[in-house]
Design an enzyme around this catalytic site. Structure first.
Site, PDB file in Angstrom:
ATOM      1  N   GLY A 155       0.834  -1.329   0.071  1.00  0.00           N
ATOM      2  CA  GLY A 155      -0.172  -0.196  -0.045  1.00  0.00           C
ATOM      3  C   GLY A 155       0.821   1.269  -0.173  1.00  0.00           C
ATOM      4  O   GLY A 155       1.721   1.481   0.813  1.00  0.00           O
ATOM      5  N   ASP A 202      -1.429   4.476  -6.240  1.00  0.00           N
ATOM      6  CA  ASP A 202      -0.278   4.344  -5.991  1.00  0.00           C
ATOM      7  C   ASP A 202       0.732   5.303  -6.501  1.00  0.00           C
ATOM      8  O   ASP A 202       1.901   5.657  -6.216  1.00  0.00           O
ATOM      9  CB  ASP A 202       0.258   3.039  -6.510  1.00  0.00           C
ATOM     10  CG  ASP A 202      -0.507   1.858  -5.863  1.00  0.00           C
ATOM     11  OD1 ASP A 202      -1.552   2.021  -5.857  1.00  0.00           O
ATOM     12  OD2 ASP A 202       0.078   1.325  -4.880  1.00  0.00           O
ATOM     13  N   GLN A 222      -6.744  -8.512  -2.219  1.00  0.00           N
ATOM     14  CA  GLN A 222      -6.602  -7.663  -1.174  1.00  0.00           C
ATOM     15  C   GLN A 222      -8.018  -7.143  -0.657  1.00  0.00           C
ATOM     16  O   GLN A 222      -8.237  -6.830   0.548  1.00  0.00           O
ATOM     17  CB  GLN A 222      -5.669  -6.351  -1.680  1.00  0.00           C
ATOM     18  CG  GLN A 222      -4.225  -6.512  -1.892  1.00  0.00           C
ATOM     19  CD  GLN A 222      -3.756  -7.060  -3.081  1.00  0.00           C
ATOM     20  OE1 GLN A 222      -4.586  -7.670  -3.997  1.00  0.00           O
ATOM     21  NE2 GLN A 222      -2.840  -6.813  -3.813  1.00  0.00           N
ATOM     22  N   ARG A 271       9.643  -2.089  -5.175  1.00  0.00           N
ATOM     23  CA  ARG A 271       8.499  -2.046  -6.310  1.00  0.00           C
ATOM     24  C   ARG A 271       8.450  -0.819  -6.795  1.00  0.00           C
ATOM     25  O   ARG A 271       8.753   0.234  -6.132  1.00  0.00           O
ATOM     26  CB  ARG A 271       7.267  -2.222  -5.339  1.00  0.00           C
ATOM     27  CG  ARG A 271       6.983  -3.483  -4.773  1.00  0.00           C
ATOM     28  CD  ARG A 271       5.700  -3.965  -4.177  1.00  0.00           C
ATOM     29  NE  ARG A 271       4.549  -4.055  -4.985  1.00  0.00           N
ATOM     30  CZ  ARG A 271       3.440  -4.177  -4.414  1.00  0.00           C
ATOM     31  NH1 ARG A 271       2.904  -3.626  -3.190  1.00  0.00           N
ATOM     32  NH2 ARG A 271       2.528  -4.256  -5.529  1.00  0.00           N
TER      33      ARG A 271
HETATM   34  C1  LIG Z   1      -3.877   3.795  -1.079  1.00  0.00           C
HETATM   35  S1  LIG Z   1      -2.481   2.936  -1.341  1.00  0.00           S
HETATM   36  C2  LIG Z   1      -3.227   1.220  -1.602  1.00  0.00           C
HETATM   37  C3  LIG Z   1      -3.038   0.796  -2.863  1.00  0.00           C
HETATM   38  O1  LIG Z   1      -2.110  -0.173  -2.868  1.00  0.00           O
HETATM   39  C4  LIG Z   1      -2.486  -1.252  -3.553  1.00  0.00           C
HETATM   40  O2  LIG Z   1      -1.522  -2.062  -4.222  1.00  0.00           O
HETATM   41  P1  LIG Z   1      -0.570  -2.974  -3.479  1.00  0.00           P
HETATM   42  O3  LIG Z   1      -1.766  -3.959  -2.512  1.00  0.00           O
HETATM   43  O4  LIG Z   1      -0.229  -3.813  -4.583  1.00  0.00           O
HETATM   44  O5  LIG Z   1       0.200  -2.625  -2.688  1.00  0.00           O
HETATM   45  C5  LIG Z   1      -3.676  -0.731  -4.313  1.00  0.00           C
HETATM   46  O6  LIG Z   1      -3.072  -0.149  -5.282  1.00  0.00           O
HETATM   47  C6  LIG Z   1      -4.235   0.227  -3.189  1.00  0.00           C
HETATM   48  O7  LIG Z   1      -5.009   1.051  -3.977  1.00  0.00           O
END
Ligand SMILES: CSC[C@H]1O[C@H](OP(=O)(O)O)[C@H](O)[C@@H]1O
Length: 381
Positions: free
Chosen positions: A65, A253, A212, A98
């Site tokens: 996140g 992101d 998620q 990342r």
């Molecule tokens: C508000 S940041 C959360 C954002 O991050 C997630 O990606 P990941 O789980 O791959 O880190 C996703 O894009 C969420 O919206």
């Protein structure tokens, strides 16, 4: 090096286990993460004692996140500094863990700059490490404050766009306390609406392939007592068609200078559906997610992840650390190639509003975003 420690619930109730915390046990400072690859089945803390362990935790989404990645990156630099590792080497590895969430490199750079500035002022290693840790703690605190302000601005926007009554809001992926120093971004707005009695239901996209939504947003919504319903990503369209979605709330992101929004894959189709069905599509993100250095959506590097995350189902629905193949249960013939972008990009014309801690940008234009960033820098200074 990383170890797992299971959480014990002493009173039987839900524990508020922070997504991240700095600890200083006798054997030396550590960064402690709530391992998100184990949720919702187990609340397990992952203890990192060096940057390589944190890099692996980031890559396997034990910590994830955008805002939380920034906080973790900053603490990771501080961890390297206090334990006497090469700080620049650690910063480079952390920032590269990342590519899409700009917050990660921003957080790393903030702690690294504090470390270098302390040295340049004649400070010793311990003082410089202390400066890096102070920068990480400040970022952690600022993000918690930003989360509360985004929730305030976001609820006011929902009240403006959807006056009266309670509403059904759809969200994608996870944007709650598990991505934040506070209660999150988009999820924090939904939570504020719930607390104000204006959330009839939170529709939760499961968010394939790493789920998620099913694993983390449902976990957070249940703990907060919110009315929520899980759906498969491909069922969202029928909800819009039935008039069952009053607004979409998602995180981000990276937001490019022109207002293009990179977010979890599946966000762009929701923006198209929202536009077709005249539903507000609202992005909620701290100003640290806006990247003036990325001119447009085409310039955003979209992380491509391993195909086995698509072709296999694993017990906690996430990849096994360090394994080539996930070691999960194949759902496609062995050898199947898979397309697995972790994010997609929504153009600014499909975004109704971007909610930040500094206020709301709507319509989304490069000029309005630049003004917001300038205003934020003035506040920061
Ligand atoms: C508000 S940041 C959360 C954002 O991050 C997630 O990606 P990941 O789980 O791959 O880190 C996703 O894009 C969420 O919206």
């Amino acid at each position: 090096m990383a170890d797992h420690y299971a959480q014990s619930r002493d009173d039987g109730g839900p524990m508020e286990i922070p997504a991240i915390r700095w600890d200083e046990p006798p054997e030396g400072p550590v960064l402690v993460l709530l391992d998100q690859t184990r949720l919702p089945a187990a609340e397990v803390e992952l203890v990192c004692t060096d940057a390589p362990a944190l890099v692996e935790a980031i890559r396997m989404l034990a910590v994830r996140g955008a805002p939380l990645l920034g906080i973790a990156g900053a603490y990771g630099v501080a961890l390297a500094a206090v334990r006497g590792f090469d700080v620049d080497e650690a910063a480079q590895a952390l920032a590269g863990a990342r590519p899409t969430a700009v917050n990660l490199s921003v957080g790393v750079r903030r702690a690294q700059t504090a470390y270098q500035a302390a040295l340049s002022r004649g400070g010793d290693q311990k003082q410089a490490a202390g400066a890096a840790l102070a920068a990480a703690r400040a970022l952690h605190r600022e993000d918690a404050e930003a989360s509360a302000r985004m929730a305030h601005h976001g609820l006011a926007l929902l009240d403006e766009l959807l006056p009266g009554g309670s509403h059904q809001v759809l969200t994608h992926c996870n944007s709650g306390a598990l991505v934040s120093g506070g209660e999150g971004t988009a999820f924090a707005v939904a939570l504020a609406a719930h607390r104000a009695g204006r959330l009839r239901r939170l529709w939760v996209d499961e968010t394939r392939p790493l789920l998620q939504g099913a694993r983390l947003t449902a976990y957070e919504a249940a703990r907060k007592g919110m009315a929520y319903t899980l759906l498969t990503d491909n069922a969202a369209g029928s909800l819009f068609a039935a008039g069952e979605v009053d607004a979409v709330l998602i995180g981000a992101d990276r937001i490019a200078a022109d207002g293009s929004v990179a977010n979890k894959v599946g966000s762009y189709p929701l923006a198209v559906l929202a536009r077709y069905h005249h539903v507000p599509f609202i992005v909620v993100a701290p100003v640290t997610t806006v990247d003036p250095g990325t001119p447009d959506g085409a310039s955003i590097e979209v992380e491509q992840r391993a195909g086995h995350e698509v072709t296999e189902i694993t017990a906690p629905q996430v990849p096994v650390a360090g394994a080539e193949a996930g070691g999960g249960i194949p759902v496609a013939p062995l050898g199947t190639q898979a397309y697995n972008p972790a994010f997609d990009v929504t153009p600014p014309e499909l975004v109704t509003a971007i909610v930040t801690e500094e206020g709301v940008v709507s319509p989304v234009t490069a000029e309005a975003l630049a003004e917001l960033c300038d205003r934020s820098r003035q506040v920061t200074i």
